[in-house]
Write a protein that holds these residues in place. Structure first.
Motif, PDB file in Angstrom:
ATOM      1  N   ASN A   1       0.796  -1.232   0.000  1.00 31.12           N
ATOM      2  CA  ASN A   1       0.000   0.000   0.000  1.00 31.12           C
ATOM      3  C   ASN A   1       0.827   1.280   0.000  1.00 31.12           C
ATOM      4  OD1 ASN A   1      -2.172  -1.741   0.192  1.00 31.12           O
ATOM      5  ND2 ASN A   1      -2.442  -1.445   2.395  1.00 31.12           N
TER       6      ASN A   1
ATOM      7  N   LYS B   1       5.201   0.044  -2.934  1.00 33.77           N
ATOM      8  CA  LYS B   1       4.981  -0.269  -4.350  1.00 33.77           C
ATOM      9  C   LYS B   1       4.345   0.897  -5.104  1.00 33.77           C
ATOM     10  CE  LYS B   1       2.527  -3.331  -7.512  1.00 33.77           C
ATOM     11  NZ  LYS B   1       1.568  -4.448  -7.648  1.00 33.77           N
ATOM     12  N   PRO B   2       3.213   1.456  -4.648  1.00 34.64           N
ATOM     13  CA  PRO B   2       2.648   2.602  -5.382  1.00 34.64           C
ATOM     14  C   PRO B   2       3.538   3.833  -5.349  1.00 34.64           C
ATOM     15  CG  PRO B   2       1.415   2.175  -3.355  1.00 34.64           C
ATOM     16  CD  PRO B   2       2.330   1.026  -3.541  1.00 34.64           C
TER      17      PRO B   2
ATOM     18  N   GLU C   1       4.970   5.622  -8.731  1.00 30.26           N
ATOM     19  CA  GLU C   1       4.741   7.043  -9.028  1.00 30.26           C
ATOM     20  C   GLU C   1       6.035   7.726  -9.460  1.00 30.26           C
ATOM     21  OE1 GLU C   1       3.109  11.130  -6.846  1.00 30.26           O
ATOM     22  OE2 GLU C   1       3.084   9.210  -5.783  1.00 30.26           O
TER      23      GLU C   1
END
Length: 243
Positions: free
Chosen positions: A39, A42-43, A47
């Motif tokens: 959560n 990784k994101p 980005e």
């Protein structure tokens, strides 16, 4: 690959719980590390990838994976290192992550293996060959190698241009050649009216890359910023749901 491990003793709530509640710590650690990886890290890395990399392909943007933690190992975030076809992201993103000297690409290795380029040279594509992602497509490179007689044959398939009618209709053998035009040596394409245009020009010495995407530093910074909060939340949840 980024391995994640959290220290339960550094969480403020851990110093206030009872011995019975401490039995929930292993579950809380697994939950916190998994949430941090999937959560947050990784994101967050994805980005930065989109902002730092030059026109990354959809495949590249989908190449980042997060693995949930277990009681025996921490969570992990990494680039896919095995693909059915093509070069995996874990390989071709190394220059962006670590910088340094670029190794020969498969196209260049084929040229060298067939005596069409020196071992110390590298092939730089003409800007007109690049697609919307800043790359030369596999189909274009195959046509060039086929015309030069340097294409790889796999599973009985002969990719090189031949004297067959079908091969002559494609015209790759007559279209591409290796040579020196003026002061430049490389792969050239024959154009109408006896004109030629550079396709790949050879350079002496490997291209140097700077670090443009510090994968590990980004992941570590995200872990430092959110690790304790995720751990505290997971510990509270584990205590409240304990049976």
């Amino acid at each position: 690959m980024l391995d994640l491990k959290l220290d339960i003793d550094s969480a403020p709530l851990a110093r206030e719980i009872s011995d019975i509640q401490r039995k929930q710590i292993p579950f809380a650690l697994v939950l916190a590390q998994t949430r941090l990886a999937t959560n947050r890290i990784k994101p967050g890395i994805a980005e930065v990838m989109g902002k730092r990399l030059d026109r990354p392909t959809p495949t590249t943007m989908r190449s980042l994976f997060a693995q949930a933690a277990t009681k025996s190992r921490g969570a992990k975030v990494w680039f896919k290192d095995q693909w059915t076809t093509g070069i995996p992201a874990d390989t071709y993103l190394q220059q962006a992550v670590q910088g340094g000297v670029r190794a020969h690409k498969r196209f260049e290795k084929s040229l060298i293996a067939h005596g069409l380029m020196k071992a110390g040279q590298f092939a730089v594509p003409n800007a007109d060959l690049l697609n919307q992602y800043g790359n030369v497509s596999r189909g274009v490179m195959t046509r060039i190698l086929s015309g030069l007689g340097a294409a790889e044959g796999r599973r009985g398939y002969q990719a090189n241009a031949t004297g067959s009618k079908r091969s002559k209709r494609k015209g790759n053998a007559e279209r591409f050649f290796v040579g020196t035009v003026g002061d430049d040596t490389g792969v050239w394409e024959r154009k109408p009216r006896k004109q030629v245009a550079p396709v790949f020009l050879y350079t002496d010495g490997a291209p140097q890359y700077r670090v443009i995407f510090p994968f590990f530093k980004i992941g570590e910074n995200i872990a430092k910023a959110h690790g304790q909060a995720e751990l505290a939340n997971a510990l509270r949840e584990a205590i409240l749901t304990a049976k």
